[in-house]
Design a protein around this motif. Sequence first.
Motif, mmCIF file in Angstrom:
data_model
loop_
_atom_site.group_PDB
_atom_site.id
_atom_site.type_symbol
_atom_site.label_atom_id
_atom_site.label_comp_id
_atom_site.label_asym_id
_atom_site.label_seq_id
_atom_site.Cartn_x
_atom_site.Cartn_y
_atom_site.Cartn_z
ATOM 1 N N MET A 1 69.517 55.842 -32.631
ATOM 2 C CA MET A 1 68.837 55.166 -31.443
ATOM 3 C C MET A 1 67.319 54.603 -31.488
ATOM 4 S SD MET A 1 68.468 58.078 -28.175
ATOM 5 C CE MET A 1 70.300 57.900 -27.892
ATOM 6 N N SER B 1 67.300 56.764 -21.773
ATOM 7 C CA SER B 1 67.908 58.158 -22.197
ATOM 8 C C SER B 1 67.097 59.277 -21.364
ATOM 9 C CB SER B 1 67.954 58.575 -23.377
ATOM 10 O OG SER B 1 68.711 60.088 -23.546
ATOM 11 N N ASP C 1 66.652 52.750 -25.975
ATOM 12 C CA ASP C 1 67.486 53.533 -25.905
ATOM 13 C C ASP C 1 66.825 54.832 -25.642
ATOM 14 O OD1 ASP C 1 69.661 51.868 -26.214
ATOM 15 O OD2 ASP C 1 70.006 52.007 -28.259
#
Length: 255
Positions: free
Chosen positions: A1, A9, A5
């Motif tokens: 990731m 998140s 990202d």
Amino acid sequence: MDIRDTILSEQDKIEQQYGVRILHAVESGSRAWGFASPDSDYDVRFVYVRLATDYIRLDEPRDVIEWKLDEVLDINGWDLKKALAQFARGNATLYEWSESPVVYKTTDEWGKIREVSKQYFSEKAAVYHYYGTAMSTWAGYLKEDTVRYKKYFYALRPLLAARYIERFHAVPPVLFDDLMKMDMEPELRSAINDLLEKKKTTTEGEHHPHIPIIRDFIREELQRQKAICDSMPEDRNKDWTALNRCFAEMIDFTV
């Protein structure tokens, strides 16, 4: 990731845990300004809105969310009501969030808020903010025998932003490169460009000898901007009608 990202998140977690909706999330620090060091952290700032019923509670929730602070991520945000009130006061930092070139999330609602906020930009409040930021850096870091290159930019950028307001009477751009498009002495421009290149390969903790032409500019520009600040007329828009209407529309949307 990758880091983007990861940040997205974390925003999802914030919305789920606090029952809010993030309207706008951006980078606010040196990465947004365009002069991050190799080890700079990510300064993520966001504005969120709660359910309409939360705004009429007697025990109204806190108007900030302080989510994460570690060596990589610094994430926190403001409630919409707090943000709109700060626009009314001409808070220059909030205008920078609104104009940040690094956007992690935004919404149509924020587009409406951004348009309304333009009615409340205060040149005097912004110049005072930028002067104060540069003066704090000068007093705290630039009088020592050596300097961390990052600190030069923490004085240069606000002083150039104040110059931009003086010349164009508008919200200054966030990117340092855009501020550098203004006219300036060739020797100063060359020295700053050299400094930008050096900073790309130095860590934030490294100390170096001073660069006289840059240090002298900062000292002289501080004196000049202080005189400008003191002579500027009060220009805050004291009519809250547009902001109140905007707030009512935004919380209505969440019912």
